[in-house]
Design a protein around this motif. Structure first.
Motif, PDB file in Angstrom:
ATOM      1  N   VAL A   4       0.851  -1.204   0.000  1.00 22.75           N
ATOM      2  CA  VAL A   4       0.000   0.000   0.000  1.00 22.75           C
ATOM      3  C   VAL A   4       0.882   1.248   0.000  1.00 22.75           C
ATOM      4  CG1 VAL A   4      -1.623   1.343   1.402  1.00 22.75           C
ATOM      5  CG2 VAL A   4      -1.979  -1.100   1.100  1.00 22.75           C
ATOM      6  N   GLY A   8       1.047   4.008  -2.889  1.00 23.38           N
ATOM      7  CA  GLY A   8       0.768   5.416  -2.561  1.00 23.38           C
ATOM      8  C   GLY A   8       1.909   6.328  -2.952  1.00 23.38           C
ATOM      9  N   SER A  12       1.619   9.226  -5.849  1.00 22.26           N
ATOM     10  CA  SER A  12       1.893  10.630  -5.487  1.00 22.26           C
ATOM     11  C   SER A  12       2.993  11.221  -6.346  1.00 22.26           C
ATOM     12  CB  SER A  12       2.320  10.739  -4.024  1.00 22.26           C
ATOM     13  OG  SER A  12       1.309  10.286  -3.214  1.00 22.26           O
ATOM     14  N   ALA A  61      -4.328   1.726  -3.726  1.00 19.52           N
ATOM     15  CA  ALA A  61      -3.561   2.805  -3.080  1.00 19.52           C
ATOM     16  C   ALA A  61      -2.889   3.682  -4.117  1.00 19.52           C
ATOM     17  CB  ALA A  61      -2.512   2.207  -2.144  1.00 19.52           C
ATOM     18  N   GLY A  64      -5.524   5.619  -6.211  1.00 15.22           N
ATOM     19  CA  GLY A  64      -6.128   6.610  -5.313  1.00 15.22           C
ATOM     20  C   GLY A  64      -5.184   7.772  -5.039  1.00 15.22           C
ATOM     21  N   ALA A  65      -3.891   7.452  -4.874  1.00 13.92           N
ATOM     22  CA  ALA A  65      -2.908   8.502  -4.576  1.00 13.92           C
ATOM     23  C   ALA A  65      -2.562   9.328  -5.807  1.00 13.92           C
ATOM     24  CB  ALA A  65      -1.639   7.886  -3.997  1.00 13.92           C
ATOM     25  N   THR A  68      -6.362  13.318  -6.482  1.00 18.38           N
ATOM     26  CA  THR A  68      -6.451  14.061  -5.225  1.00 18.38           C
ATOM     27  C   THR A  68      -7.692  14.941  -5.213  1.00 18.38           C
ATOM     28  OG1 THR A  68      -5.378  15.711  -3.823  1.00 18.38           O
ATOM     29  CG2 THR A  68      -4.914  15.866  -6.150  1.00 18.38           C
TER      30      THR A  68
ATOM     31  N   GLY B  14       3.158  10.518   0.357  1.00 13.17           N
ATOM     32  CA  GLY B  14       2.218   9.711  -0.425  1.00 13.17           C
ATOM     33  C   GLY B  14       2.005   8.337   0.192  1.00 13.17           C
ATOM     34  N   ALA B  18      -1.685   7.400   1.585  1.00  9.21           N
ATOM     35  CA  ALA B  18      -2.423   6.276   0.996  1.00  9.21           C
ATOM     36  C   ALA B  18      -2.702   5.213   2.064  1.00  9.21           C
ATOM     37  CB  ALA B  18      -1.638   5.686  -0.157  1.00  9.21           C
ATOM     38  N   ARG B  21      -5.510   6.374   4.214  1.00 10.46           N
ATOM     39  CA  ARG B  21      -6.815   6.280   3.526  1.00 10.46           C
ATOM     40  C   ARG B  21      -7.318   4.834   3.495  1.00 10.46           C
ATOM     41  NH1 ARG B  21      -6.934   5.403  -1.735  1.00 10.46           N
ATOM     42  NH2 ARG B  21      -4.957   6.478  -2.056  1.00 10.46           N
ATOM     43  N   ALA B  74      -2.489  12.279  -1.180  1.00 17.84           N
ATOM     44  CA  ALA B  74      -2.743  10.831  -1.285  1.00 17.84           C
ATOM     45  C   ALA B  74      -3.846  10.375  -0.340  1.00 17.84           C
ATOM     46  CB  ALA B  74      -1.465  10.068  -0.997  1.00 17.84           C
ATOM     47  N   THR B  77      -8.941  11.414  -2.387  1.00 12.73           N
ATOM     48  CA  THR B  77      -8.952  10.766  -3.700  1.00 12.73           C
ATOM     49  C   THR B  77     -10.133  11.239  -4.548  1.00 12.73           C
ATOM     50  OG1 THR B  77      -9.182   8.644  -4.829  1.00 12.73           O
ATOM     51  CG2 THR B  77     -10.081   8.739  -2.617  1.00 12.73           C
TER      52      THR B  77
END
Lengths: 110, 137
Positions: A4, A8, A12, A61, A64-65, A68, B14, B18, B21, B74, B77
């Motif tokens: 994860v 992420g 990012s 992850a 999603g990252a 934003t 990040g 993440a 989240r 991050a 979303t």
């Protein structure tokens, strides 16, 4: 949890790279960097995560990252306060329409 | 060196954002629908970014990158929000989808404004309490 974190971090970094490149190499307004990252994330989410129950955590992850909401909201407020109200409305409307459309497009690609 | 520290700040932020989240959505899955947890995170993240953009000076660019671009970017979303809208639409939960759009847009924008205002108020109070302000005639 490591997967994860890696997802992420990758998401990012890619978002930051897209936003920085748009600002550095194009005459486009600031919000388009975040917009492009969000739209790419929506396309990937529809394509890779269409089966929510079996989606690997690191993909969820990462995708999603890549997108934003906080920066999107911040740039909308900044544009509005700076008197660029049409830009703020364009950003919100194109994002609200484009996001779900690209999720569906991504799901069709899958 | 600067590019490396910026890259590290975004990467670490990040990874943390993440993780936060995914952990929050998983922890609240039994009591909250997924879209609601995502909306709550988006609102909280927007309020926090409004606060950070005022409280953290532009000179501290690396810290801003860690907090705003990495961690809060991050943690919130847009794809999760759009995915929830598509699911709500396909399940014919149109009223829920409308509520999700309205609440997400209104409260995240409001969150940014309130977050920034709180940071400004804190700044004003700190300035008023500072010894140099006491010495004013």
């Amino acid at each position: 949890m490591l997967a994860v974190a890696l997802g992420g971090a990758a998401g990012s970094m890619l978002r930051w790279a897209i936003a920085s490149s748009v600002q550095a190499y194009t005459p486009w307004p600031k919000w388009t960097g975040t917009f492009l990252a969000n739209m790419l994330a929506c396309l990937l989410a529809g394509w890779l995560l269409h089966d929510d129950a079996s989606s690997p955590f690191h993909l969820a992850a990462g995708v999603g990252a890549l997108s934003t909401f906080s920066t999107f909201a911040l740039e909308t407020v900044e544009d509005w306060h700076a008197g660029r109200r049409r830009t703020a409305c364009t950003s919100v409307c194109t994002s609200l329409v484009g996001g779900p459309v690209l999720i569906l497009a991504g799901a069709m690609l899958a | 060196m600067t590019v490396r520290s910026h890259l590290l700040a975004v990467t670490l932020g990040g990874a943390l954002g993440a993780g936060l989240r995914i952990a929050t959505v998983a922890a609240t899955a039994m009591v909250l629908p997924k879209w609601f947890a995502i909306m709550a995170l988006n609102i909280a993240g927007s309020a926090a970014i409004g606060w950070c953009m005022h409280a953290v000076s532009p000179q501290r660019h690396t810290l801003r990158l860690f907090l705003c671009t990495g961690l809060l970017g991050a943690m919130t979303t847009f794809s999760g929000f759009a995915d929830a809208l598509v699911n709500q639409g396909s399940d014919h939960h149109i009223a829920t989808a409308m509520m999700n759009i309205t609440a997400s847009m209104c409260f995240t924008v409001l969150g940014v404004v309130v977050g920034r205002r709180c940071a400004q108020l804190k700044d004003t109070r700190r300035t008023a309490k500072s010894p140099s302000a006491d010495r004013q005639p």
